[in-house]
Design a protein around this motif. Structure first.
Motif, short mmCIF file in Angstrom:
data_model
loop_
_atom_site.label_atom_id
_atom_site.label_comp_id
_atom_site.label_asym_id
_atom_site.label_seq_id
_atom_site.Cartn_x
_atom_site.Cartn_y
_atom_site.Cartn_z
N SER A 55 0.85 -1.19 0.00
CA SER A 55 0.00 0.00 0.00
C SER A 55 0.88 1.23 0.00
O SER A 55 2.03 1.21 0.45
CB SER A 55 -0.93 0.02 1.22
N ILE A 103 1.95 1.36 -7.20
CA ILE A 103 2.16 -0.05 -6.88
C ILE A 103 2.34 -0.83 -8.17
O ILE A 103 1.70 -0.54 -9.18
CB ILE A 103 0.96 -0.61 -6.08
N THR A 129 -4.56 6.75 -1.66
CA THR A 129 -3.72 5.58 -1.41
C THR A 129 -4.17 4.43 -2.30
O THR A 129 -5.30 4.39 -2.78
CB THR A 129 -3.79 5.14 0.06
N ALA A 150 5.22 -1.38 -3.40
CA ALA A 150 4.85 0.04 -3.45
C ALA A 150 6.07 0.91 -3.71
O ALA A 150 7.15 0.66 -3.14
CB ALA A 150 4.19 0.45 -2.14
#
Length: 539
Positions: free
Chosen positions: A25, A30, A520, A536
């Protein structure tokens, strides 16, 4: 005292452990991939200022060396690119037969394959391995269009730098490589360069008993990637590199020629939308992928209530929808309008899937493949390129809807997706896909349902037991689903209860990234894939 003379052993358990795959995360982007090394390459590009398209290209090239059995320069695929504020687009570099292919070169034995394939058997299996199994390799064209149309203009030395470094280091020589190479060794040994690279001393490479695994040289692959960096990606199709490819094609007896390479172009087109219960829209690659069947299954699933939770009735309803969808799919889909006969398709393929999200919210979902594990099993000696065996996608039966013919496009199973809320088609919130042939659709559908209907995050969804429905007749179920679900599924027809393990591969391997309202993102990869990872940027 129990009578043990008639003892019946319980079902064998291959993996007596509880596994968990860590998710990722963050706000900087990502990358989720079947190979951690490829995910690391993509993250490096994000951290160097590239966007999701740039990172996807870097990771895809890295997969050619880090995970060579699933994809590579000799492969094909599809990608969906979804930029915030813009409609989703498909980068189509799907399978196309060479112009010189002759259906008569694939005579039938009169038997049916009894192993992994749903086709009539061809003499010598020439549609499955060897030079007559090649389709036009379009992956490099696809990655080129992905970077030029949607990237930031990052230079090739940056995008290919990680892949070149990985190729110079070589393929990790650990237990998983041994497993994958061993599975194809029987056919790899038939082709000189393939055997030289992957079967040193005539046997699959073994990792050391102690210490760290070494690395296996991959022929001319590092040099080929360097030539692409220096001369541009079209060199694969029209330059000196193309000439080397054609020289090997001709020496081996392949019908692929210079004109096939020179004419190879990926295209950008609109994504095919599918309404999901009126709450979301699934954006797919459409056409001869799994998307039309997905649309039929989604329509049927809209009748399935979710208020009672994820229990036996939901799994039974999903299985019924999937069986019906596959009955229709296998009965008539194909590339030829008006062609007689029914289009069938292979039961097993060995694709890879890659999902990327950047800090600005662009999402890219890429499925790419050599088709079988190790593709055609043929490594071209001048370039180190492992070629696809895409001819296996075609039904070798003359006159069938999915028949072998020049320039034809076959039915395939790839299913990359992005997702938006209904009415918000320019704001992607979820992206993903899976590898695993006909198992892809069931995996993607369940991962979507777990997240969109039952409110799970990607990590929870990936750890939730699934079923597989790869055809109209039977269901495969993870034994961890529990007695109530398994008994319910068994009431509706043939049921096989299995382990979700590294091998046998009973379920597809999904990866997904979700983007939250606060900026996020969360990502996850397949729990049972030992090399897979979601990483990430900036973590």
């Amino acid at each position: 005292m129990p009578e043990l003379s008639a003892y019946v052993p319980p079902p064998h358990t291959s993996q007596h452990w509880s596994l968990a795959k860590p998710g990722a995360s963050g706000r900087g982007g990502i990358v989720a991939s079947q190979s951690r090394a490829a995910a690391e390459a993509g993250v490096a590009v994000l951290e160097a200022g590239g966007n999701a398209a740039d990172a996807a290209v870097a990771a895809a090239f890295a997969l050619a060396t880090a995970e060579p059995w699933n994809s590579g320069l000799g492969g094909i695929g599809f990608a969906i690119v979804h930029r915030p504020g813009a409609a989703p687009k498909v980068v189509d570099f799907g399978p196309v037969a060479p112009a010189g292919v002759d259906p008569a070169a694939y005579p039938l034995t009169g038997k049916w394959k009894q192993d992994l394939f749903a086709w009539p058997e061809v003499v010598g299996d020439v549609n499955i391995h060897g030079p007559l199994s090649f389709l036009i390799p379009s992956s490099v064209a696809g990655y080129d269009l992905l970077r030029t149309e949607f990237g930031t203009g990052m230079r090739l030395d940056a995008l290919l730098g990680p892949a070149i470094a990985l190729a110079r280091r070589g393929l990790a020589q650990d237990w998983y490589t041994t497993l994958k190479v061993s599975a194809s060794a029987k056919v790899l040994r038939l082709y000189e360069e393939s055997a030289r690279i992957y079967l040193p001393d005539g046997l699959p490479p073994n990792p050391p008993y102690q210490g760290k695994p070494g690395f296996l040289p991959q022929g001319a692959l590092a040099e080929t990637l360097t030539r692409l960096r220096d001369n541009g990606l079209r060199d694969f199709y029209e330059g000196a590199l193309a000439a080397d490819l054609v020289a090997d094609f001709q020496a081996m007896g392949s019908v692929l020629g210079a004109a096939d390479l020179a004419g190879c172009r990926a295209v950008v087109r609109d994504a095919m939308p599918i309404d999901w219960r009126g709450t979301h829209t699934i954006h797919t690659a459409g056409g001869l992928t799994a998307a039309p069947t997905m649309a039929a299954v989604v329509k049927e699933m809209a009748r399935l209530p979710v208020s009672a939770g994820l229990g036996a009735e939901w799994y039974r309803g999903f299985a019924r929808a999937m069986r019906g969808g596959y009955a229709d799919r296998l009965a008539g889909l194909g590339a030829g309008e008006g062609a007689p006969g029914a289009a069938k398709e292979t039961a097993e393929t060995c694709t890879t899937h890659l999902t990327v999200c950047d800090g600005e919210g662009m999402m890219v979902s890429v499925t790419t493949t050599l088709l079988s594990s190790m593709g055609s099993r043929v490594v071209l000696p001048r370039t180190g390129v492992l070629m696809n065996n895409g001819m296996m996608w075609f039904d070798p039966t003359p006159g069938s809807a999915n028949a072998i013919r020049p320039g034809a496009r076959p039915l395939c199973n790839m299913s990359p997706v992005t997702v938006t809320r209904a009415g918000e088609d320019t704001n992607p919130i979820l992206a993903g896909g899976a590898s695993g042939g006909r198992r892809i659709l069931a995996s993607v559908m369940q991962m979507l349902a777990f997240q969109l209907d039952f409110g799970m995050g990607p990590e929870t969804a990936a750890h939730t037991p699934r079923i597989d429905v790869s055809g109209p007749d039977s269901v495969t179920a993870d034994r961890h689903l529990g007695e109530e679900v398994l008994d319910g599924l068994a009431q509706d027809g043939e049921l096989e209860v299995v382990e979700h393990a590294v091998l046998p591969v009973n379920f597809a391997c999904p990866n997904f990234i979700a983007r939250n309202g606060d900026g996020t993102a969360e990502g996850i990869t397949d729990v049972m894939s030992p090399w897979s990872a979601a990483l990430a940027a900036g973590a």
